[in-house]
Design a protein around this motif. Structure first.
Motif, short mmCIF file in Angstrom:
data_model
loop_
_atom_site.label_atom_id
_atom_site.label_comp_id
_atom_site.label_asym_id
_atom_site.label_seq_id
_atom_site.Cartn_x
_atom_site.Cartn_y
_atom_site.Cartn_z
N THR A 33 0.81 -1.23 0.00
CA THR A 33 0.00 0.00 0.00
C THR A 33 0.84 1.27 0.00
OG1 THR A 33 -0.15 -0.09 2.41
CG2 THR A 33 -1.96 -1.09 1.16
N PRO A 148 -8.14 6.06 0.66
CA PRO A 148 -8.04 4.71 0.11
C PRO A 148 -7.95 4.68 -1.41
CG PRO A 148 -9.77 4.81 1.78
CD PRO A 148 -9.33 6.23 1.51
N ARG A 151 -4.30 4.84 -2.92
CA ARG A 151 -3.36 3.76 -2.68
C ARG A 151 -3.56 2.62 -3.68
NH1 ARG A 151 -5.17 4.80 2.99
NH2 ARG A 151 -6.43 2.92 2.85
N ARG A 256 -8.43 7.31 9.16
CA ARG A 256 -8.32 6.57 7.90
C ARG A 256 -6.94 5.97 7.72
NH1 ARG A 256 -11.33 11.02 5.93
NH2 ARG A 256 -9.45 11.93 5.07
N GLY A 260 -6.70 1.97 7.48
CA GLY A 260 -6.36 1.44 6.18
C GLY A 260 -4.97 0.86 6.07
#
Length: 265
Positions: A33, A148, A151, A256, A260
């Motif tokens: 990520t 998100p 990524r 987040r 994440g």
């Protein structure tokens, strides 16, 4: 101690996956990520299969406008570029001029000689904490990493060691890494960067350059990271207040990031 895993890219220097770094209590950074590297000016998306396999959606460039103009990024296919200039309000600082310093031994001696090299780099790290422009760039990077849809994300400067090193340190601490873990990951870039800059260093030495200056240019030192951490503690009293009051990172972005990017626990 676990550090970022090197990705064997053919055309990108110092490409590493932060995934797997320990965050305590059986928690780790999620793999695949977040990636860090040196500049992407030599990237060949068509033949660098290691980079293509990462599926990078966003590249965050931490370099100055002069650096971006001199060596513009070549982006992975379908990736978008986001600029977060860390040193733009601090012209002339050494991390933004690594190759030019190594190309001119006399200028390097003038700027960094006489034992000044490590002190000047340490001062730059303090500025990366205390400068409003650097804080804005760090916040922009973290907010982007928290998205998100952005990524997998790759962030970089020139060599991937100073600005990228501090950005990685802040992110890892936010996710829960200890300072010892952060230091180990910070120093892990040295062998890779030394190899990448070896031709420039050899030319510098052949031209009469000081080996001590050359080492300071191409390596990171514990003192530099400590200078940044000391600035965080002295101005804000610790990471939480630095993130809240120095970077002004919204709570939603923090949430987040942790939701994440952390696995296990």
């Amino acid at each position: 101690m676990e550090t970022a895993r090197t990705v064997p890219a053919a055309t990108v220097v110092n490409l590493r996956d932060l995934g797997g770094i320990a965050l305590g209590r059986d928690r780790r950074v999620r793999q695949g990520t977040l990636f860090r590297s040196g500049q992407l000016s030599e990237l060949d998306p068509a033949r660098d299969r290691a980079v293509a396999a990462l599926g990078i959606r966003t590249v965050v460039d931490l370099r100055t406008a002069d650096e971006r103009q001199w060596a513009p990024d070549r982006l992975p296919d379908r990736a978008r570029l986001f600029v977060a200039d860390v040193l733009g309000d601090q012209p002339g600082v050494a991390p933004a001029h690594l190759r030019s310093l190594l190309a001119d031994p006399a200028e390097a001696e003038r700027v960094l000689g006489g034992g000044r090299a490590e002190e000047l780099f340490a001062e730059t790290y303090r500025k990366m904490v205390l400068s409003p422009g650097a804080a804005a760039a760090c916040r922009a990077f973290l907010e982007t990493a928290a998205d998100p849809a952005a990524r997998p994300l790759l962030f970089h400067c020139t060599a991937g060691k100073d600005r990228t090193g501090w950005a990685a340190a802040v992110l890892l601490m936010i996710l829960g890494a200890s300072r010892a873990t952060v230091l180990a990951d910070f120093l892990a870039v040295n062998p890779v960067v030394r190899r990448a800059f070896a031709p420039y260093v050899q030319k510098f030495l052949d031209g009469g350059g000081d080996p001590v200056v050359a080492a300071a240019v191409v390596e990171v030192r514990p003192r530099c990271l400590q200078a940044a951490l000391d600035a965080v503690d002295e101005r804000w009293g610790g990471l939480d207040a630095y993130v809240r009051d120095g970077l002004r990172l919204p709570d939603a972005a923090l949430r987040r990031l942790r939701e994440g990017l952390v696995v296990g626990g």
